[in-house]
Design a protein around this motif. Structure first.
Motif, PDB file in Angstrom:
ATOM      1  N   GLY A  93       0.814  -1.248   0.509  1.00 12.70           N
ATOM      2  CA  GLY A  93       0.151  -0.101  -0.057  1.00 12.70           C
ATOM      3  C   GLY A  93       0.510   1.019   0.298  1.00 12.70           C
ATOM      4  N   LYS A  94       1.927   1.567  -0.206  1.00 16.97           N
ATOM      5  CA  LYS A  94       2.754   2.046  -0.035  1.00 16.97           C
ATOM      6  C   LYS A  94       2.712   3.167  -2.151  1.00 16.97           C
ATOM      7  CE  LYS A  94       5.112   1.774   3.544  1.00 16.97           C
ATOM      8  NZ  LYS A  94       5.058   2.967   4.624  1.00 16.97           N
ATOM      9  N   THR A  95       3.604   4.035  -2.497  1.00 14.13           N
ATOM     10  CA  THR A  95       3.204   4.924  -3.108  1.00 14.13           C
ATOM     11  C   THR A  95       4.596   4.503  -4.464  1.00 14.13           C
ATOM     12  OG1 THR A  95       3.081   6.994  -3.211  1.00 14.13           O
ATOM     13  CG2 THR A  95       1.155   6.024  -3.160  1.00 14.13           C
ATOM     14  N   VAL A  96       5.261   4.790  -5.504  1.00 20.06           N
ATOM     15  CA  VAL A  96       6.005   4.745  -6.169  1.00 20.06           C
ATOM     16  C   VAL A  96       5.833   6.375  -7.970  1.00 20.06           C
ATOM     17  CG1 VAL A  96       7.687   3.424  -8.320  1.00 20.06           C
ATOM     18  CG2 VAL A  96       6.962   2.773  -6.106  1.00 20.06           C
ATOM     19  N   ASP A  97       6.649   6.992  -7.153  1.00 19.95           N
ATOM     20  CA  ASP A  97       6.568   7.985  -7.566  1.00 19.95           C
ATOM     21  C   ASP A  97       6.599   7.484  -9.707  1.00 19.95           C
ATOM     22  OD1 ASP A  97       6.409  11.447  -8.084  1.00 19.95           O
ATOM     23  OD2 ASP A  97       8.667  10.402  -9.585  1.00 19.95           O
ATOM     24  N   GLU A  98       5.514   8.563 -10.442  1.00 12.95           N
ATOM     25  CA  GLU A  98       5.735   7.379 -12.063  1.00 12.95           C
ATOM     26  C   GLU A  98       6.570   8.428 -12.660  1.00 12.95           C
ATOM     27  OE1 GLU A  98       2.297   8.280 -14.268  1.00 12.95           O
ATOM     28  OE2 GLU A  98       0.763   7.213 -12.240  1.00 12.95           O
ATOM     29  N   GLU A  99       7.457   9.564 -12.352  1.00 11.53           N
ATOM     30  CA  GLU A  99       8.893  10.638 -13.130  1.00 11.53           C
ATOM     31  C   GLU A  99       9.635   9.614 -12.576  1.00 11.53           C
ATOM     32  OE1 GLU A  99       9.753  15.028 -13.767  1.00 11.53           O
ATOM     33  OE2 GLU A  99       8.358  14.768 -12.597  1.00 11.53           O
ATOM     34  N   THR A 100       9.930   9.522 -11.965  1.00 13.24           N
ATOM     35  CA  THR A 100      11.515   9.827 -11.146  1.00 13.24           C
ATOM     36  C   THR A 100      11.376   7.968 -11.077  1.00 13.24           C
ATOM     37  OG1 THR A 100      11.236  10.068  -8.890  1.00 13.24           O
ATOM     38  CG2 THR A 100      11.809  11.231 -10.138  1.00 13.24           C
ATOM     39  N   GLY A 101      10.361   6.905 -10.259  1.00 10.64           N
ATOM     40  CA  GLY A 101      10.399   5.133 -10.131  1.00 10.64           C
ATOM     41  C   GLY A 101      10.763   5.687  -8.843  1.00 10.64           C
ATOM     42  N   ALA A 102      10.638   6.351  -7.870  1.00 11.14           N
ATOM     43  CA  ALA A 102      11.256   6.227  -6.374  1.00 11.14           C
ATOM     44  C   ALA A 102       9.931   6.376  -5.548  1.00 11.14           C
ATOM     45  CB  ALA A 102      11.601   8.031  -6.220  1.00 11.14           C
ATOM     46  N   PHE A 103      10.379   5.597  -4.194  1.00  6.22           N
ATOM     47  CA  PHE A 103       9.826   4.752  -3.853  1.00  6.22           C
ATOM     48  C   PHE A 103       8.965   4.925  -2.324  1.00  6.22           C
ATOM     49  CE2 PHE A 103       8.873   1.817   0.239  1.00  6.22           C
ATOM     50  CZ  PHE A 103       7.906   0.742  -0.140  1.00  6.22           C
ATOM     51  N   ILE A 104       8.502   5.808  -1.917  1.00  7.56           N
ATOM     52  CA  ILE A 104       8.152   6.562  -1.174  1.00  7.56           C
ATOM     53  C   ILE A 104       7.284   5.665  -0.287  1.00  7.56           C
ATOM     54  CG2 ILE A 104       6.313   8.843  -0.353  1.00  7.56           C
ATOM     55  CD1 ILE A 104       8.848   8.818  -3.082  1.00  7.56           C
ATOM     56  N   ASP A 105       8.309   6.231   0.464  1.00  5.95           N
ATOM     57  CA  ASP A 105       7.459   5.000   1.837  1.00  5.95           C
ATOM     58  C   ASP A 105       6.691   6.052   3.153  1.00  5.95           C
ATOM     59  OD1 ASP A 105       7.763   3.317   3.540  1.00  5.95           O
ATOM     60  OD2 ASP A 105       9.709   2.979   4.178  1.00  5.95           O
ATOM     61  N   GLY A 106       5.970   6.629   2.837  1.00  4.60           N
ATOM     62  CA  GLY A 106       4.697   7.319   3.795  1.00  4.60           C
ATOM     63  C   GLY A 106       3.970   5.995   4.011  1.00  4.60           C
ATOM     64  N   ASP A 107       2.512   6.656   4.460  1.00  7.14           N
ATOM     65  CA  ASP A 107       1.674   6.352   4.585  1.00  7.14           C
ATOM     66  C   ASP A 107       1.100   5.044   4.184  1.00  7.14           C
ATOM     67  OD1 ASP A 107       1.852   7.767   7.457  1.00  7.14           O
ATOM     68  OD2 ASP A 107       0.214   9.098   6.553  1.00  7.14           O
ATOM     69  N   ALA A 108       1.175   3.651   4.646  1.00  9.90           N
ATOM     70  CA  ALA A 108       0.233   3.138   3.750  1.00  9.90           C
ATOM     71  C   ALA A 108      -1.315   2.966   3.482  1.00  9.90           C
ATOM     72  CB  ALA A 108      -0.005   1.621   4.463  1.00  9.90           C
ATOM     73  N   GLU A 109      -1.497   2.714   2.476  1.00 10.20           N
ATOM     74  CA  GLU A 109      -3.429   2.476   1.754  1.00 10.20           C
ATOM     75  C   GLU A 109      -3.554   0.952   2.362  1.00 10.20           C
ATOM     76  OE1 GLU A 109      -5.920   2.608  -2.413  1.00 10.20           O
ATOM     77  OE2 GLU A 109      -3.743   3.657  -1.557  1.00 10.20           O
ATOM     78  N   GLU A 110      -4.256   0.695   3.023  1.00 10.66           N
ATOM     79  CA  GLU A 110      -5.037  -0.564   3.391  1.00 10.66           C
ATOM     80  C   GLU A 110      -5.708  -1.191   1.832  1.00 10.66           C
ATOM     81  OE1 GLU A 110      -9.179  -1.396   5.463  1.00 10.66           O
ATOM     82  OE2 GLU A 110      -7.345  -2.439   6.787  1.00 10.66           O
ATOM     83  N   ARG A 111      -5.077  -2.413   1.256  1.00 11.74           N
ATOM     84  CA  ARG A 111      -4.857  -3.417   0.298  1.00 11.74           C
ATOM     85  C   ARG A 111      -5.457  -4.536   0.959  1.00 11.74           C
ATOM     86  NH1 ARG A 111      -1.822  -0.546  -4.278  1.00 11.74           N
ATOM     87  NH2 ARG A 111      -3.335  -1.293  -5.783  1.00 11.74           N
ATOM     88  N   TYR A 112      -6.345  -5.114   0.195  1.00 12.63           N
ATOM     89  CA  TYR A 112      -6.166  -6.121   0.395  1.00 12.63           C
ATOM     90  C   TYR A 112      -5.907  -7.169  -0.685  1.00 12.63           C
ATOM     91  CZ  TYR A 112      -8.353  -5.755   4.982  1.00 12.63           C
ATOM     92  OH  TYR A 112      -8.535  -5.117   6.185  1.00 12.63           O
ATOM     93  N   PHE A 113      -5.072  -8.441  -0.800  1.00 13.43           N
ATOM     94  CA  PHE A 113      -5.446  -9.667  -1.544  1.00 13.43           C
ATOM     95  C   PHE A 113      -5.622 -10.779  -1.597  1.00 13.43           C
ATOM     96  CE2 PHE A 113      -2.376  -6.033  -2.169  1.00 13.43           C
ATOM     97  CZ  PHE A 113      -2.278  -5.707  -3.652  1.00 13.43           C
ATOM     98  N   ALA A 114      -5.808 -11.529  -2.606  1.00 17.59           N
ATOM     99  CA  ALA A 114      -6.109 -13.043  -2.865  1.00 17.59           C
ATOM    100  C   ALA A 114      -5.244 -13.710  -3.174  1.00 17.59           C
ATOM    101  CB  ALA A 114      -6.998 -13.552  -3.610  1.00 17.59           C
ATOM    102  N   LEU A 115      -4.966 -14.786  -2.472  1.00 16.14           N
ATOM    103  CA  LEU A 115      -3.251 -15.122  -2.547  1.00 16.14           C
ATOM    104  C   LEU A 115      -3.120 -16.577  -3.240  1.00 16.14           C
ATOM    105  CD1 LEU A 115      -0.348 -15.167  -2.586  1.00 16.14           C
ATOM    106  CD2 LEU A 115      -0.702 -16.157   0.201  1.00 16.14           C
ATOM    107  N   GLY A 116      -3.065 -17.381  -4.438  1.00 13.29           N
ATOM    108  CA  GLY A 116      -2.706 -18.048  -5.141  1.00 13.29           C
ATOM    109  C   GLY A 116      -1.518 -19.135  -4.999  1.00 13.29           C
ATOM    110  N   TYR A 117      -2.166 -20.466  -4.969  1.00 14.45           N
ATOM    111  CA  TYR A 117      -0.084 -21.009  -5.183  1.00 14.45           C
ATOM    112  C   TYR A 117      -0.608 -22.370  -5.302  1.00 14.45           C
ATOM    113  CZ  TYR A 117      -0.643 -21.148   0.284  1.00 14.45           C
ATOM    114  OH  TYR A 117      -1.415 -21.529   1.377  1.00 14.45           O
TER     115      TYR A 117
END
Length: 209
Positions: A93-117
């Motif tokens: 739930g973090k962000t990556v700056d589209e222009e620079t590709g920088a990983f922005i380690d700020g507040d996280a967005e709540e995101r839920y996933f399904a996981l398969g294997y």
């Protein structure tokens, strides 16, 4: 005297693959459970699952007569290669700056996933798994100084799975996962990972006439 031999073939786990995810897009009492498109997460080296549960025995007349069991979340630990910053940001739930590709380690967005294997068995068959809802924890990162040896460091992801809010029609219950065993020969597994499978979407094999 009872026969002490164990019937049936003895198998063990020996392999894992097909690690995929899909973002959960709806899961509430008003809407049915839905998930987005399935995408590959990463090649996987190990899959390990534990369940947070507890049992308490109640005593009557000085005798344990009733076990009260509580089942909590599942914790799935995945060993994978180092993820790209874009993939990592999506999972936690973090962000990556589209222009620079920088990983922005700020507040996280709540995101839920399904996981398969898939888990491979020693007889060559597979156990197929979709864990329906969970979150990924921020992974630790370890890197040691390079030397003349062959040591490297991978990443360990932790997926905490919980039950859906949605009550499925199949058995009128919420669910944490759908698990199928190829040895049973009852379910159509050909398109199991094309989309997230729930208790209401899995299909039985068509019987030949």
């Amino acid at each position: 005297m009872a026969d002490s031999k164990i019937s049936g073939k003895v198998v063990e786990f020996r392999g894992c693959d097909n690690l995929v995810i899909a973002e959960v897009t709806a899961d509430d009492k008003e809407n049915e459970y839905t998930a987005g498109a399935v995408e590959v997460l990463a090649p996987v080296a190990t899959v390990s699952k534990t369940v947070d549960n507890s049992t308490e025995t109640h005593f009557y007349d000085n005798t344990g007569m009733l076990n009260i069991r509580s089942e909590g979340s599942d914790e799935v630990t995945l060993t994978v290669p180092v993820l790209s910053l874009i993939k990592l940001a999506k999972l936690i739930g973090k962000t990556v700056d589209e222009e620079t590709g920088a990983f922005i380690d700020g507040d996280a967005e709540e995101r839920y996933f399904a996981l398969g294997y898939r888990l491979k068995l020693t007889d060559g068959t597979y156990r197929y798994v979709w864990r329906l809802k969970g979150t990924f924890s921020i992974p630790d990162e370890t890197s040691e100084t390079e030397n003349d040896g062959t040591d490297t460091n991978n990443q360990e992801l932790t997926f905490t799975g919980i039950k859906t809010i949605t009550v499925f029609k199949k058995d009128n219950k919420r669910a944490k996962a759908v698990v199928l065993d190829e040895r049973d020969g009852k379910c159509d597994l050909a398109k199991f990972f094309d989309k997230v499978q729930t208790p209401d979407t899995i299909s039985a094999l068509k019987k030949s006439v």
